[in-house]
Design an enzyme around this catalytic site. Structure first.
Site, PDB file in Angstrom:
ATOM      1  N   ARG A 170      44.422  38.615  43.797  1.00 60.08           N
ATOM      2  CA  ARG A 170      45.768  39.043  43.030  1.00 60.08           C
ATOM      3  C   ARG A 170      46.583  37.586  43.001  1.00 60.08           C
ATOM      4  NH1 ARG A 170      48.221  43.545  42.090  1.00 60.08           N
ATOM      5  NH2 ARG A 170      46.864  44.835  43.096  1.00 60.08           N
TER       6      ARG A 170
ATOM      7  N   ASP B  33      37.724  47.669  38.385  1.00 59.76           N
ATOM      8  CA  ASP B  33      38.888  48.295  38.008  1.00 59.76           C
ATOM      9  C   ASP B  33      38.939  48.738  36.530  1.00 59.76           C
ATOM     10  OD1 ASP B  33      41.009  49.392  39.235  1.00 59.76           O
ATOM     11  OD2 ASP B  33      42.472  47.566  39.122  1.00 59.76           O
TER      12      ASP B  33
HETATM   13 ZN    ZN Z   1      44.068  49.270  42.860  1.00 62.53          ZN
END
Ligand code: ZN
Length: 390
Positions: A226, A284
């Site tokens: 991230r 994801d």
């Molecule tokens: Zn997540």
């Protein structure tokens, strides 16, 4: 039906050179430089110029859609089976997400059953983003023991303004339920952890491991690419024995906000001597990827793509990560972490989950799952006629 694939360079994911591979039913029945077969009908596939690699394992996919943090119109759509097949994903784990109110575990299991009927192997995590965890039976342990498709719990969110702000004690209780449920059912009982952008990062997981008997390996934290801060925390976490997972669905907005593309994150890990065995990628897919401003106000939305899983592996190879290392993070590593011994590898007795890649362009040419051809780009003769046949 028996299939013999010849002339391909095999990555198990270890580099094995040119081998012949035999598929009988839904299993890999032979792997050697020369395999002789007599008295059987054989589909011969000549695959020179191809790499033959294990089908990909995606440990986190929102198969019934996710979101939407921008109101009901921003809820994302269900995953289409053809998208998974085309992306080379032959094993995947479906999860709920931020919304465990209108998205349900029953719907998740139904979708997983549909994917299994269509030919891939699809598991699910019980539980939810928030604690207390949503379950079908009385608790997480019962879900893991009694419902075949549940192999873990999550994704449960930490270090995120959308999480339930769980305490170390709450996480310990959840992890102990998952651990014992997993033990009783012979499953991973893994706790998938969504790690948000808050500075605390992975510190809560270290705290749990240090103040209890629950090992770091009970947790499977994701989204670790991230930002650079979290990535470095992740490398420290691996050095302490834990697993980390990178998310391949990266948007331009994510990159502008400091997200590290998976290919780059893997290159960093490899160059820094981080134990690659403890690293995986997940897509994801079909998640809503909300974009927030610096005050956590919603400003826009992207959607996760399952195709990104392998695209990042190919990019990592192009960046110079050795092919067998790059393949590990979508094959043997997630399969081992999820305790799926017949998945993520090319070996006699393993499930016949296979992907053929163009050696030069690294594009996906054909995909087989459980001995069935699910996808072909048309360049290898004879496959289309065998779609669906085992
Ligand atoms: Zn997540």
């Amino acid at each position: 039906m028996i299939t013999r694939i010849s002339q391909a360079e095999v990555y198990s994911p270890a580099a094995l050179g040119v081998q012949q591979l035999l598929v009988a039913g839904n299993r890999i029945a032979g792997l050697a430089q020369q395999l002789d077969i007599q008295g059987a009908e054989v589909f011969e596939l000549e695959a020179s110029g191809c790499l033959l690699v294990p089908g990909f394992v995606d440990s986190l996919a929102h198969i019934i859609g996710g979101g939407g943090e921008g109101g009901f119109t921003t809820r994302t759509s269900e995953m289409q089976f053809a998208d998974a097949a085309r992306a080379g994903v032959t094993t995947l784990v479906g999860v709920l997400g931020t919304d465990a109110v209108t998205r349900t575990l029953t719907n998740l299991l139904a979708k997983a059953s549909a994917f299994n009927e269509l030919g891939v192997t699809c598991y699910c995590y019980t539980g939810s983003y928030q604690i207390p965890a949503r379950t079908l039976m009385a608790d997480v342990m019962e879900d893991l023991v009694l419902i075949d498709k549940f192999i873990g719990v999550g994704e449960v969110a930490i270090a995120d303004h959308r999480s339930s702000q769980p305490t170390a004690d709450e996480l310990k209780k959840l992890a102990s339920q998952a651990r014992v449920g997993g033990m009783l059912a012979g499953k991973a009982g893994i706790v998938s952890v969504h790690v948000g952008s808050a500075a605390a990062g992975l510190s809560l997981l270290h705290e749990v491991a240090q103040s209890s008997d629950i090992p770091l390996t009970q947790f499977y934290p994701t989204h670790i690419n991230r930002n650079q801060h979290l990535l470095q925390m992740g490398f420290t976490y691996v050095a302490a024995g834990g697993y980390i997972d990178f998310t391949t669905s990266t948007t331009a907005q994510d990159l502008a906000q400091g997200e590290i593309k998976c290919a780059d994150a893997l290159l960093q890990a490899w160059q820094q001597g981080v134990n690659i065995n403890n690293i995986s990628f997940s897509s994801d897919a079909n998640a809503s990827l909300p974009e927030f401003d610096s005050n956590n106000n919603f400003i826009g939305l992207g959607e996760g793509r399952i195709a990104s899983l392998y695209e990042e592996v190919a990019d990592a190879i192009r960046l110079g990560v050795p092919t067998e290392i790059a393949l590990q993070v979508v094959t043997q590593n997630p399969a081992r972490i999820l305790k799926l011994p017949k998945k993520g590898k090319i070996a006699v007795g393993a499930d016949a989950d296979l992907v053929l890649l163009d050696k030069t362009t690294l594009t996906i040419k054909a995909v087989m799952a459980q001995g069935r051809w699910l996808y072909s780009d048309g360049s290898l003769p004879g496959i289309q006629a065998r779609f669906g046949a085992v």
